[in-house]
Design a protein around this motif. Structure first.
Motif, mmCIF file in Angstrom:
data_model
loop_
_atom_site.group_PDB
_atom_site.id
_atom_site.type_symbol
_atom_site.label_atom_id
_atom_site.label_comp_id
_atom_site.label_asym_id
_atom_site.label_seq_id
_atom_site.Cartn_x
_atom_site.Cartn_y
_atom_site.Cartn_z
ATOM 1 N N VAL A 22 3.882 -8.360 -3.066
ATOM 2 C CA VAL A 22 3.449 -7.021 -1.797
ATOM 3 C C VAL A 22 4.577 -7.099 -0.940
ATOM 4 O O VAL A 22 5.154 -5.906 -0.490
ATOM 5 N N LEU A 23 4.893 -7.897 -0.598
ATOM 6 C CA LEU A 23 5.980 -8.063 0.867
ATOM 7 C C LEU A 23 7.358 -7.860 0.286
ATOM 8 O O LEU A 23 7.835 -6.929 1.029
ATOM 9 N N GLN A 24 7.608 -8.034 -0.874
ATOM 10 C CA GLN A 24 9.208 -7.578 -1.447
ATOM 11 C C GLN A 24 9.314 -6.447 -2.056
ATOM 12 O O GLN A 24 10.272 -5.644 -2.148
ATOM 13 N N CYS A 25 7.985 -5.965 -2.681
ATOM 14 C CA CYS A 25 8.219 -4.848 -3.800
ATOM 15 C C CYS A 25 7.216 -3.743 -3.389
ATOM 16 O O CYS A 25 6.933 -3.217 -4.469
ATOM 17 N N ALA A 26 6.740 -3.513 -2.251
ATOM 18 C CA ALA A 26 5.708 -2.721 -2.141
ATOM 19 C C ALA A 26 6.272 -1.355 -2.648
ATOM 20 O O ALA A 26 5.449 -0.543 -3.026
ATOM 21 N N PRO A 27 7.507 -0.792 -2.224
ATOM 22 C CA PRO A 27 7.865 0.647 -2.604
ATOM 23 C C PRO A 27 8.027 0.775 -4.167
ATOM 24 O O PRO A 27 7.258 1.914 -4.501
ATOM 25 N N LEU A 28 8.051 -0.370 -4.783
ATOM 26 C CA LEU A 28 8.007 -0.312 -6.281
ATOM 27 C C LEU A 28 6.478 0.024 -6.726
ATOM 28 O O LEU A 28 5.943 0.919 -7.310
ATOM 29 N N LEU A 29 5.765 -0.911 -5.985
ATOM 30 C CA LEU A 29 4.251 -1.072 -6.260
ATOM 31 C C LEU A 29 3.305 0.263 -5.979
ATOM 32 O O LEU A 29 2.645 0.482 -6.935
ATOM 33 N N THR A 30 3.774 0.621 -5.030
ATOM 34 C CA THR A 30 3.355 1.997 -4.524
ATOM 35 C C THR A 30 3.815 3.378 -5.271
ATOM 36 O O THR A 30 3.219 4.577 -5.041
ATOM 37 N N GLY A 31 4.845 3.086 -6.033
ATOM 38 C CA GLY A 31 5.238 4.213 -6.794
ATOM 39 C C GLY A 31 6.369 5.052 -6.203
ATOM 40 O O GLY A 31 6.816 6.160 -6.846
#
Length: 196
Positions: A22-31
């Motif tokens: 969540v902390l490192q990859c939020a932009p990826l997770l949220t699309g």
């Protein structure tokens, strides 16, 4: 980061693979981003793999040493489209990836990244392209030796800082949203599902 998001983050298990994702990859997770690097403990490799099962996010281990791993997470179709764009493809070809498809590209990147991290090779600047950085910023970084940038955030910017700042702001908003969702008990799969 807002006070609310910071407070939520302080309540999270900061050592956990899911929190780190969540902390490192939020932009990826949220699309809103096509790829990201995730750095976690080697013992979390299986947990990371299972987090992304049955999601549109694929993973590839780039580096493993001294109990740490670097995982390249990506949305395959978006990454393939980006890498096929003329100026992106030409720059990637100039790094020695001519004619390679994504599996070969990732295999070669992994080898080059591993060699660099082991002190046996130069940094693979092409990783910037695979992370979706603008090709003019990747080439600007190389040409300037990482200096003389116009602004920096998620990468060093050599052209169009206004555009980059808008992207950085979007990434920051994605991180806040993902932190709030995770703080409410939403898991990685659901963050991907609800926001993509």
């Amino acid at each position: 980061m807002s006070e609310e998001a910071f407070h939520i983050m302080t309540q999270m298990d900061l050592e956990g693979a899911e929190t780190q994702a969540v902390l490192q990859c939020a932009p990826l997770l949220t699309g809103i981003k096509m790829s990201n690097l995730l750095h976690v403990r080697e013992g979390q490799q299986r947990e990371v793999a299972s987090m992304f099962e049955a999601t549109p996010v694929s993973s590839r281990i780039l580096y493993k040493k001294n109990g740490r791993i670097s995982v390249f997470l990506y949305r395959e179709q978006r990454l393939k489209r980006f890498l096929s764009v003329g100026k992106v493809r030409r720059l990637l070809d100039s790094f020695g990836y001519r004619g390679m498809e994504l599996p070969e590209i990732l295999s070669r990147l992994s080898d080059r990244y591993q060699r660099h991290m082991d002190g046996r090779g130069e940094f693979p600047h092409e990783i910037g392209l695979l992370l979706g950085y603008p090709p003019e910023d990747v080439s600007g970084f190389i040409e300037n030796g990482g200096k003389n940038f116009l602004c920096s955030g998620y990468w060093k910017v050599y052209k169009d800082p206004a555009r980059a700042r808008r992207i950085f702001d979007g990434y920051d908003r994605a991180r806040e949203a993902a932190i709030r969702m995770a703080g409410n008990g939403t898991g990685i799969r659901d963050i991907i599902k609800y926001t993509s």
